[in-house]
Design an enzyme around this catalytic site. Sequence first.
Site: not given
Ligand code: ATP
Ligand code: MG
Length: 138
Positions: A10, A50, A58, A86, A92, A103, A116
């Site tokens: 990212k 997304y 968010f 993962r 996350t 991470r 991601h």
């Molecule tokens: P990714 O899909 O990027 O691999 P993830 O699967 O761990 O991440 P998701 O729940 O899919 O998490 O959320 C997608 C992205 O949105 C996160 O990686 C983060 O960048 C952002 N995000 C998620 N939760 C929050 C939050 N509470 N506040 C701000 N940004 C968030």
């Molecule tokens: Mg995700």
Amino acid sequence: MTNRTFTMIKPDATEKGSTGGILQMINEAGFRIVAMKLTHLSAEKAGQFYAVHKERPFYGELVEFMSRGPITAAILEKDNAVEDFRKLIGATNPADAAEGTIRKKYATSIGENAVHGSDSDDNAAIEGDFFFSKLEQF
Ligand code: ATP
Ligand code: MG
């Protein structure tokens, strides 16, 4: 396609010069790079990628963040790729990420979390095809 996943390094990690270190961790964990490019998402493209999070509070922040600078997009291959990747990236929120994860080492916050990783085989295929034509997937 069950042995493939999709990743992005990212904008926060690109800005900090962490791309090489992250790719080294990915290689050392046994993933083969099947496709890779440095690119810069427009806000529109980041929003499409997304779109599943459109209703989340968010979403606006996420789109702004993901389009603020270059990312490295890649397709990775390994047995059990989605689940193992993962595990390699960690939770996350980097505050919850286990020792030895990408991470834990490179992420700053729940929003700016360095990498991601696809969450299912179906999404891995959709996300890989979002960035790469079939001719670019080796
Ligand atoms: P990714 O899909 O990027 O691999 P993830 O699967 O761990 O991440 P998701 O729940 O899919 O998490 O959320 C997608 C992205 O949105 C996160 O990686 C983060 O960048 C952002 N995000 C998620 N939760 C929050 C939050 N509470 N506040 C701000 N940004 C968030
Ligand atoms: Mg995700």
